[in-house]
Design a protein around this motif. Structure first.
Motif, PDB file in Angstrom:
ATOM      1  N   LYS A  16       0.810  -1.221   0.000  1.00 21.26           N
ATOM      2  CA  LYS A  16       0.000   0.000   0.000  1.00 21.26           C
ATOM      3  C   LYS A  16       0.845   1.274   0.000  1.00 21.26           C
ATOM      4  N   LEU A  17       2.155   1.150   0.143  1.00 18.97           N
ATOM      5  CA  LEU A  17       3.030   2.326   0.173  1.00 18.97           C
ATOM      6  C   LEU A  17       3.105   2.975  -1.201  1.00 18.97           C
ATOM      7  N   SER A  18       3.429   4.249  -1.206  1.00 19.85           N
ATOM      8  CA  SER A  18       3.629   4.947  -2.479  1.00 19.85           C
ATOM      9  C   SER A  18       4.942   4.462  -3.104  1.00 19.85           C
ATOM     10  N   GLY A  19       5.128   4.773  -4.356  1.00 22.58           N
ATOM     11  CA  GLY A  19       6.355   4.385  -5.056  1.00 22.58           C
ATOM     12  C   GLY A  19       7.594   4.962  -4.400  1.00 22.58           C
ATOM     13  N   LYS A  20       7.513   6.211  -3.974  1.00 19.98           N
ATOM     14  CA  LYS A  20       8.648   6.876  -3.333  1.00 19.98           C
ATOM     15  C   LYS A  20       8.976   6.192  -1.998  1.00 19.98           C
ATOM     16  N   GLU A  21       7.933   5.859  -1.230  1.00 21.63           N
ATOM     17  CA  GLU A  21       8.148   5.195   0.056  1.00 21.63           C
ATOM     18  C   GLU A  21       8.779   3.816  -0.139  1.00 21.63           C
ATOM     19  N   SER A  22       8.269   3.081  -1.119  1.00 26.72           N
ATOM     20  CA  SER A  22       8.822   1.758  -1.407  1.00 26.72           C
ATOM     21  C   SER A  22      10.282   1.850  -1.826  1.00 26.72           C
ATOM     22  N   THR A  23      10.581   2.848  -2.651  1.00 25.27           N
ATOM     23  CA  THR A  23      11.957   3.035  -3.114  1.00 25.27           C
ATOM     24  C   THR A  23      12.891   3.296  -1.941  1.00 25.27           C
ATOM     25  N   LYS A  62       3.937   4.543   9.746  1.00 20.26           N
ATOM     26  CA  LYS A  62       2.803   4.264   8.863  1.00 20.26           C
ATOM     27  C   LYS A  62       2.573   2.753   8.758  1.00 20.26           C
TER      28      LYS A  62
END
Length: 189
Positions: A132-139, A175
């Motif tokens: 569910k994380l955003s792409g930036k968070e996952s990166t 989060k």
């Protein structure tokens, strides 16, 4: 000259892991070794002894991998083998002052089963929350944990200061923790 020979031995060993049986086994081990170790460490008072038992367990699992029924629970199979290694360990430490009563060990074993179930539930929730994380968070998480980069290196890659990266990853941790708690609460409530 010795370094060259050692490197050659490593390459031969690494080359031996290229077969499909070896890859399959290593895939199971990488995914499940921590869970098997978690069981062992609850049953053995010494961390170094638990590591030795894990190594023995993994060796036996490899030797008996042809007997492992595909589609069954690899962790349960590993724990069953570990139980025998733990019994052998206990017999060898009979004279030790750290020896626990069999009733206490039985209680610990029952407790560890519940703990493993809770750990599995938490890991499943974590995996779903990560999705569910955003792409930036996952990166950022991949750079920190998969690639094991320092905050400074991540910062220079994404144009942030080290403290800003630390803060961002801390916020992602919070989060994820909230998401895990919410997910587990919804499953039990």
């Amino acid at each position: 000259m010795k370094k060259k020979a050692e490197n050659h031995d490593f390459e031969n060993t690494f080359g031996a892991i290229q077969g499909s049986k070896e890859k399959e086994f290593m895939g199971f081990v990488v995914s499940n070794q921590k869970r098997i170790f978690s069981y062992i460490i609850t049953m053995v008072p010494s961390h170094s002894d638990a590591e030795d038992i894990l190594q023995d367990t993994m060796t036996i699992m490899w030797q008996k991998f042809d007997e492992f029924e595909r589609g069954s629970n690899f962790v349960a199979w590993g724990i069953a083998i570990a139980k025998f290694r733990i019994m052998k360990y206990r017999r060898s430490t009979v004279a030790s002052k750290l020896r626990l009563d069999d009733d206490v060990l039985g209680l610990l074993e029952k407790q560890s089963d519940g703990m493993l179930k809770k750990l599995d539930d938490r890991l499943d929730a974590l995996r779903n929350c990560i999705k569910k994380l955003s792409g930036k968070e996952s990166t950022l998480l991949k750079m920190r944990y998969d690639q094991e980069q320092s905050f400074q290196k991540i910062g220079s890659s994404v144009g942030l200061t080290s403290p800003a990266v630390f803060k961002a990853i801390s916020q992602i941790h919070c989060k994820l923790m909230r998401c895990i708690k919410r997910t587990l609460f919804m499953e039990t409530g």
